[in-house]
Design an enzyme around this catalytic site. Structure first.
Site, PDB file in Angstrom:
ATOM      1  N   GLN A  55       0.849  -1.192   0.000  1.00  0.00           N
ATOM      2  CA  GLN A  55       0.000   0.000   0.000  1.00  0.00           C
ATOM      3  C   GLN A  55       0.884   1.240   0.000  1.00  0.00           C
ATOM      4  O   GLN A  55       1.782   1.383   0.836  1.00  0.00           O
ATOM      5  CB  GLN A  55      -0.876  -0.038   1.251  1.00  0.00           C
ATOM      6  CG  GLN A  55      -1.304   1.304   1.807  1.00  0.00           C
ATOM      7  CD  GLN A  55      -2.420   1.926   1.008  1.00  0.00           C
ATOM      8  OE1 GLN A  55      -2.146   2.714   0.117  1.00  0.00           O
ATOM      9  NE2 GLN A  55      -3.651   1.579   1.325  1.00  0.00           N
ATOM     10  N   ARG A  57       0.169   4.304   0.707  1.00  0.00           N
ATOM     11  CA  ARG A  57      -0.069   5.239   1.803  1.00  0.00           C
ATOM     12  C   ARG A  57       0.528   4.669   3.083  1.00  0.00           C
ATOM     13  O   ARG A  57       0.149   3.604   3.553  1.00  0.00           O
ATOM     14  CB  ARG A  57      -1.569   5.469   2.002  1.00  0.00           C
ATOM     15  CG  ARG A  57      -1.897   6.434   3.135  1.00  0.00           C
ATOM     16  CD  ARG A  57      -3.396   6.603   3.269  1.00  0.00           C
ATOM     17  NE  ARG A  57      -3.946   7.246   2.106  1.00  0.00           N
ATOM     18  CZ  ARG A  57      -3.927   8.554   1.899  1.00  0.00           C
ATOM     19  NH1 ARG A  57      -3.376   9.353   2.788  1.00  0.00           N
ATOM     20  NH2 ARG A  57      -4.445   9.071   0.818  1.00  0.00           N
ATOM     21  N   SER A  71     -18.548   8.019  11.657  1.00  0.00           N
ATOM     22  CA  SER A  71     -19.575   7.921  10.622  1.00  0.00           C
ATOM     23  C   SER A  71     -19.936   6.471  10.340  1.00  0.00           C
ATOM     24  O   SER A  71     -21.112   6.122  10.178  1.00  0.00           O
ATOM     25  CB  SER A  71     -19.078   8.589   9.332  1.00  0.00           C
ATOM     26  OG  SER A  71     -19.986   8.395   8.270  1.00  0.00           O
ATOM     27  N   GLY A  95      -9.867   0.474  -0.601  1.00  0.00           N
ATOM     28  CA  GLY A  95     -10.738   0.755   0.536  1.00  0.00           C
ATOM     29  C   GLY A  95     -10.116   0.517   1.892  1.00  0.00           C
ATOM     30  O   GLY A  95     -10.840   0.244   2.861  1.00  0.00           O
ATOM     31  N   GLU A  96      -8.783   0.648   1.991  1.00  0.00           N
ATOM     32  CA  GLU A  96      -8.143   0.366   3.288  1.00  0.00           C
ATOM     33  C   GLU A  96      -8.589   1.343   4.374  1.00  0.00           C
ATOM     34  O   GLU A  96      -8.709   0.968   5.547  1.00  0.00           O
ATOM     35  CB  GLU A  96      -6.615   0.390   3.158  1.00  0.00           C
ATOM     36  CG  GLU A  96      -5.917   0.034   4.472  1.00  0.00           C
ATOM     37  CD  GLU A  96      -4.423  -0.156   4.348  1.00  0.00           C
ATOM     38  OE1 GLU A  96      -3.737  -0.026   5.388  1.00  0.00           O
ATOM     39  OE2 GLU A  96      -3.937  -0.418   3.240  1.00  0.00           O
ATOM     40  N   ARG A  97      -8.834   2.605   4.035  1.00  0.00           N
ATOM     41  CA  ARG A  97      -9.278   3.572   5.042  1.00  0.00           C
ATOM     42  C   ARG A  97     -10.608   3.143   5.648  1.00  0.00           C
ATOM     43  O   ARG A  97     -10.819   3.237   6.859  1.00  0.00           O
ATOM     44  CB  ARG A  97      -9.402   4.976   4.450  1.00  0.00           C
ATOM     45  CG  ARG A  97      -8.080   5.676   4.203  1.00  0.00           C
ATOM     46  CD  ARG A  97      -8.286   7.090   3.704  1.00  0.00           C
ATOM     47  NE  ARG A  97      -8.728   7.993   4.756  1.00  0.00           N
ATOM     48  CZ  ARG A  97      -9.951   8.481   4.854  1.00  0.00           C
ATOM     49  NH1 ARG A  97     -10.886   8.152   3.981  1.00  0.00           N
ATOM     50  NH2 ARG A  97     -10.258   9.314   5.825  1.00  0.00           N
ATOM     51  N   ARG A  98     -11.509   2.647   4.804  1.00  0.00           N
ATOM     52  CA  ARG A  98     -12.802   2.173   5.301  1.00  0.00           C
ATOM     53  C   ARG A  98     -12.622   0.964   6.218  1.00  0.00           C
ATOM     54  O   ARG A  98     -13.302   0.826   7.232  1.00  0.00           O
ATOM     55  CB  ARG A  98     -13.706   1.815   4.116  1.00  0.00           C
ATOM     56  CG  ARG A  98     -14.426   3.018   3.507  1.00  0.00           C
ATOM     57  CD  ARG A  98     -14.996   2.686   2.150  1.00  0.00           C
ATOM     58  NE  ARG A  98     -13.995   2.866   1.111  1.00  0.00           N
ATOM     59  CZ  ARG A  98     -14.082   2.346  -0.108  1.00  0.00           C
ATOM     60  NH1 ARG A  98     -15.123   1.602  -0.427  1.00  0.00           N
ATOM     61  NH2 ARG A  98     -13.146   2.564  -0.995  1.00  0.00           N
ATOM     62  N   GLU A 129      -5.617   4.153  -6.968  1.00  0.00           N
ATOM     63  CA  GLU A 129      -6.787   4.503  -6.153  1.00  0.00           C
ATOM     64  C   GLU A 129      -6.407   5.518  -5.085  1.00  0.00           C
ATOM     65  O   GLU A 129      -7.162   6.443  -4.790  1.00  0.00           O
ATOM     66  CB  GLU A 129      -7.344   3.237  -5.512  1.00  0.00           C
ATOM     67  CG  GLU A 129      -8.718   3.410  -4.893  1.00  0.00           C
ATOM     68  CD  GLU A 129      -8.687   3.376  -3.382  1.00  0.00           C
ATOM     69  OE1 GLU A 129      -9.741   3.623  -2.774  1.00  0.00           O
ATOM     70  OE2 GLU A 129      -7.610   3.141  -2.801  1.00  0.00           O
ATOM     71  N   ASN A 130      -5.221   5.374  -4.520  1.00  0.00           N
ATOM     72  CA  ASN A 130      -4.767   6.324  -3.521  1.00  0.00           C
ATOM     73  C   ASN A 130      -4.459   7.682  -4.140  1.00  0.00           C
ATOM     74  O   ASN A 130      -4.810   8.728  -3.594  1.00  0.00           O
ATOM     75  CB  ASN A 130      -3.521   5.786  -2.810  1.00  0.00           C
ATOM     76  CG  ASN A 130      -3.876   4.879  -1.652  1.00  0.00           C
ATOM     77  OD1 ASN A 130      -4.190   5.331  -0.567  1.00  0.00           O
ATOM     78  ND2 ASN A 130      -3.868   3.586  -1.902  1.00  0.00           N
TER      79      ASN A 130
END
Length: 306
Positions: A55, A57, A71, A95-98, A129-130
């Site tokens: 990844q 990020r 949220s 979708g790692e943040r999710r 994506e990042n």
């Protein structure tokens, strides 16, 4: 930084970067019980999912993750996470943040779409994506571009189209990788902005200049002038031409105008031209290559989320 436009992709995708990202975007729109033509949304245990080891990020904003987790705890995950089979479990494609936010929200299951992406496709999607959807710091973004160039043979033009940014934006970011590691680290840590770092590229002693920028709190334009003196000696100025017709920046104030062009180009991801009159009036021109780019800049200028 060399543009390897003539190099053929080593891994071979069989389709373009935009097609890959389009697949991910379509999957993320297929929520609830609806399914796409290539896969359907399903719930799987969060413990059965692992992040991609490469990844791009490396720094996740803790406050932003806490906000997203709040949220998620209230509304759940609206967009499914894209995963691929990995051993007996699954690996995140997008979708790692999710996924991280869901862990903080103490969810037991998350919605996913399972796709059979290859190692090459998975890494490229993770990089793109990042770049496209989250604000990587400039060095992380530059490193992602460099990997896509070096490992997969994509051209700067292809990358720019895939992430809806100008080629000059990609080129300028790649040049940041010529800076010494100490200066790159200051960009990663948020001490130096991209505009400051760009001004230091090619300077005789960027490390010392970076320290001077930080200790004196210099603006980007001040840094541009400082770096120009370091590279070429004190800049000379020309007398302004007579007349009031708009003209390209040159002579007195040209360094300031060039710095503004670069700052606007970095902000919008498009090439920017500034023309000005001797009385201080002028015009700004933005170059875009597609209606998607035009729509993107309109959203940014109106403050809408992209």
């Amino acid at each position: 930084m060399n543009d390897i436009a003539s190099r053929r992709p080593r891994g071979g995708l069989g389709r373009g970067l935009n097609a890959l990202l389009g697949d991910v975007a379509q999957d993320e729109r297929d929520t609830g019980d609806r399914g796409s033509a290539r896969g359907s949304v399903r719930m799987i245990p969060i413990s059965a999912i692992a992040p991609h080891p490469e990844q791009p990020r490396r720094h996740f904003d803790e406050a932003a993750l806490d906000e997203l987790a709040a949220s998620v705890a209230q509304r759940g995950i609206i967009q499914p996470i894209i995963v691929r089979p990995h051993g007996q479990d699954f690996q995140i494609v997008a979708g790692e943040r999710r996924w991280r936010a869901a862990q903080r929200a103490r969810l037991h299951e998350v919605p996913v779409v399972v796709r059979d992406y290859s190692d090459s496709e998975t890494l490229q999607i993770a990089l793109l994506e990042n770049i496209q959807r989250q604000d990587l710091n400039a060095i992380e973004e530059a490193r992602a571009y460099q990997r896509l160039l070096d490992e997969f043979g994509h051209t700067q033009e292809e990358l720019a189209r895939a992430v809806h940014k100008s080629r000059s934006h990609v080129t300028n970011l790649l040049r940041l990788l010529d800076l010494p590691p100490e200066v790159q680290a200051q960009v990663v840590e948020g001490k130096l902005a991209m505009g400051h770092a760009r001004a230091l590229v090619g300077a005789a002693d960027p490390v010392s200049l970076a320290e001077q920028v930080l200790t004196q709190g210099l603006s980007v334009r001040q840094t541009e002038k400082l770096a120009s003196q370091d590279k070429h000696g004190a800049p000379t100025s020309r007398a302004p031409r007579q007349g009031s017709a708009p003209r390209p920046h040159q002579g007195t104030g040209s360094a300031d105008i060039e710095a503004l062009e670069r700052q606007l180009a970095d902000l919008l991801g498009l090439r920017v031209h500034i023309l000005f009159n001797d009385d201080g009036r002028g015009s700004i021109t933005l170059d875009y290559s597609s209606l998607e780019q035009l729509d993107m800049v309109c959203q940014r200028l109106s403050g809408e989320r992209i």
